[in-house]
Design an enzyme around this catalytic site. Structure first.
Site, PDB file in Angstrom:
ATOM      1  N   LYS A 126      23.890 -45.546  55.352  1.00 29.03           N
ATOM      2  CA  LYS A 126      24.008 -44.239  55.992  1.00 29.03           C
ATOM      3  C   LYS A 126      24.622 -44.414  57.380  1.00 29.03           C
ATOM      4  CE  LYS A 126      21.485 -41.694  52.965  1.00 29.03           C
ATOM      5  NZ  LYS A 126      21.882 -40.427  52.341  1.00 29.03           N
ATOM      6  N   ASP A 150      27.858 -43.594  53.432  1.00 24.06           N
ATOM      7  CA  ASP A 150      27.653 -42.146  53.447  1.00 24.06           C
ATOM      8  C   ASP A 150      27.654 -41.687  54.896  1.00 24.06           C
ATOM      9  OD1 ASP A 150      27.001 -39.513  53.135  1.00 24.06           O
ATOM     10  OD2 ASP A 150      25.138 -39.856  52.041  1.00 24.06           O
ATOM     11  N   GLU A 177      31.339 -41.412  51.485  1.00 24.01           N
ATOM     12  CA  GLU A 177      30.935 -40.050  51.143  1.00 24.01           C
ATOM     13  C   GLU A 177      31.033 -39.136  52.353  1.00 24.01           C
ATOM     14  OE1 GLU A 177      27.243 -39.623  48.819  1.00 24.01           O
ATOM     15  OE2 GLU A 177      27.192 -41.825  48.809  1.00 24.01           O
ATOM     16  N   ASP A 202      30.598 -34.816  48.865  1.00 24.99           N
ATOM     17  CA  ASP A 202      29.188 -34.790  48.467  1.00 24.99           C
ATOM     18  C   ASP A 202      28.607 -33.407  48.748  1.00 24.99           C
ATOM     19  OD1 ASP A 202      26.553 -35.245  47.849  1.00 24.99           O
ATOM     20  OD2 ASP A 202      26.192 -36.708  49.409  1.00 24.99           O
ATOM     21  N   LYS A 224      25.191 -34.728  41.807  1.00 24.07           N
ATOM     22  CA  LYS A 224      23.748 -34.935  41.813  1.00 24.07           C
ATOM     23  C   LYS A 224      23.115 -33.837  40.970  1.00 24.07           C
ATOM     24  CE  LYS A 224      23.643 -37.045  46.425  1.00 24.07           C
ATOM     25  NZ  LYS A 224      23.252 -36.856  47.847  1.00 24.07           N
TER      26      LYS A 224
END
Length: 308
Positions: A126, A150, A177, A202, A224
């Site tokens: 992240k 991400d 992402e 995303d 997702k």
């Protein structure tokens, strides 16, 4: 929230993993369920009509809709005595390796998390703060595994972002992402045009209608189930993305083995997987799905293959 739907002595299990930024909670899910007429779920299930019915009850609420959809898919598999992956046309031999997520933290904690990570071949990181380079350098001090990144919409300056992308490419990053705000279409498209690494939409891609909008803005999309309202629409998104020439990643929220198995059933149709929910969930009521050589392993049990 776990969902159960029964028919002819079989029980289908589903899961709604609700996160605050999507605006869902136990209370909103309970309220939504109170409006659902289970008589609408006639076997054999018409999943397109069922999702249309659920959307007609109220907009949004994708996680609780996903919970219902997953339970119905599990039930359908059990009634037909077939695994869900087979019903959805997946090929187990094409299962991609899944990543394991390391959040933003102090260097000491990051090093500890990397060393204690399960037997995954890819680490997901992240980013989205001023300390991005330092975080990557910290991880690189203890592992040379490929990385997913991400950015969580955290980058704001185009030239700085492009410079960072090129540096991340040198560090073995395979994809990034959501680099910039999901609403900043022009900036994301500008970066995508120049990036040596695939950029993946995303937050910008929730449901089927968003897939078309991603073309020309990102190299690919992250699906997702808790955004797509379940397995049926996720499958439709996969087909649409392939039609448009978009790369595919399948990800997850904080999910138990139940929703993870739903994602695993679709994963072989995707280029990348980030299905690490069971590794990061402390209250998983089910057994861990089979995992070997950095990949989830699809079995032949009917439905999702949940083990209690």
């Amino acid at each position: 929230m776990l969902i159960q739907i029964a028919h002819e002595g079989k029980i289908g299990y589903g899961e709604a993993s609700m996160v605050p930024y999507m605006g869902e909670s136990f209370e909103t899910a309970t309220d939504f369920l109170s409006k659902v007429d289970a008589r609408q779920f006639q076997y054999p299930f018409d999943f397109g009509s069922i999702i249309a019915y659920l959307d007609n009850i109220a907009p949004g609420n994708p996680a609780i809709k996903a919970g219902i959809d997953i339970a119905l898919h599990d039930l359908e598999g059990k009634l037909q005595n077939k695994p869900c992956w087979q019903l959805l046309g997946s090929d187990p031999s094409k299962m991609p390796a899944t990543s394991y997520t390391i959040g933003i933290d102090t260097p000491e904690v990051i090093i500890k998390k990397v060393k204690e990570a399960p037997n995954c071949k890819i680490i997901k990181v992240k980013l989205g703060r001023d300390s991005d380079r330092e975080l990557i350098k910290t991880i690189r001090s203890v592992t040379d595994k490929p990385l997913f990144v991400d950015a969580n919409q955290g980058w704001t300056d185009l030239e700085q972002s492009l410079d960072l992308i090129h540096w991340l490419h040198e560090q073995g990053v395979l994809l990034i992402e959501q680099p910039m705000l999901k609403t900043d279409i022009d900036s994301n498209a500008w970066l995508t045009e120049r990036s040596p690494i695939p950029l993946i939409g995303d937050e910008a891609v929730q449901r089927l209608a968003d897939v078309e909008k991603a073309r020309g803005v990102y190299h690919g999309i992250n699906i997702k189930l808790m955004k797509s309202a379940g397995m049926h629409e996720a499958n439709q998104m996969i087909l649409k993305a392939k039609e448009l020439g978009l790369k595919l990643m399948i990800g997850c929220m904080s999910e138990t083995s139940c929703a993870t198995l739903a994602g695993i059933a679709l994963a072989p149709q995707c280029d990348w997987a980030d299905l690490d929910g069971p590794f990061l969930t402390s209250n998983n009521p089910y057994q861990m799905p089979d995992f070997a050589d950095g990949k989830w392993v699809l079995g032949n049990d009917a439905g999702l293959g949940i083990r209690h």
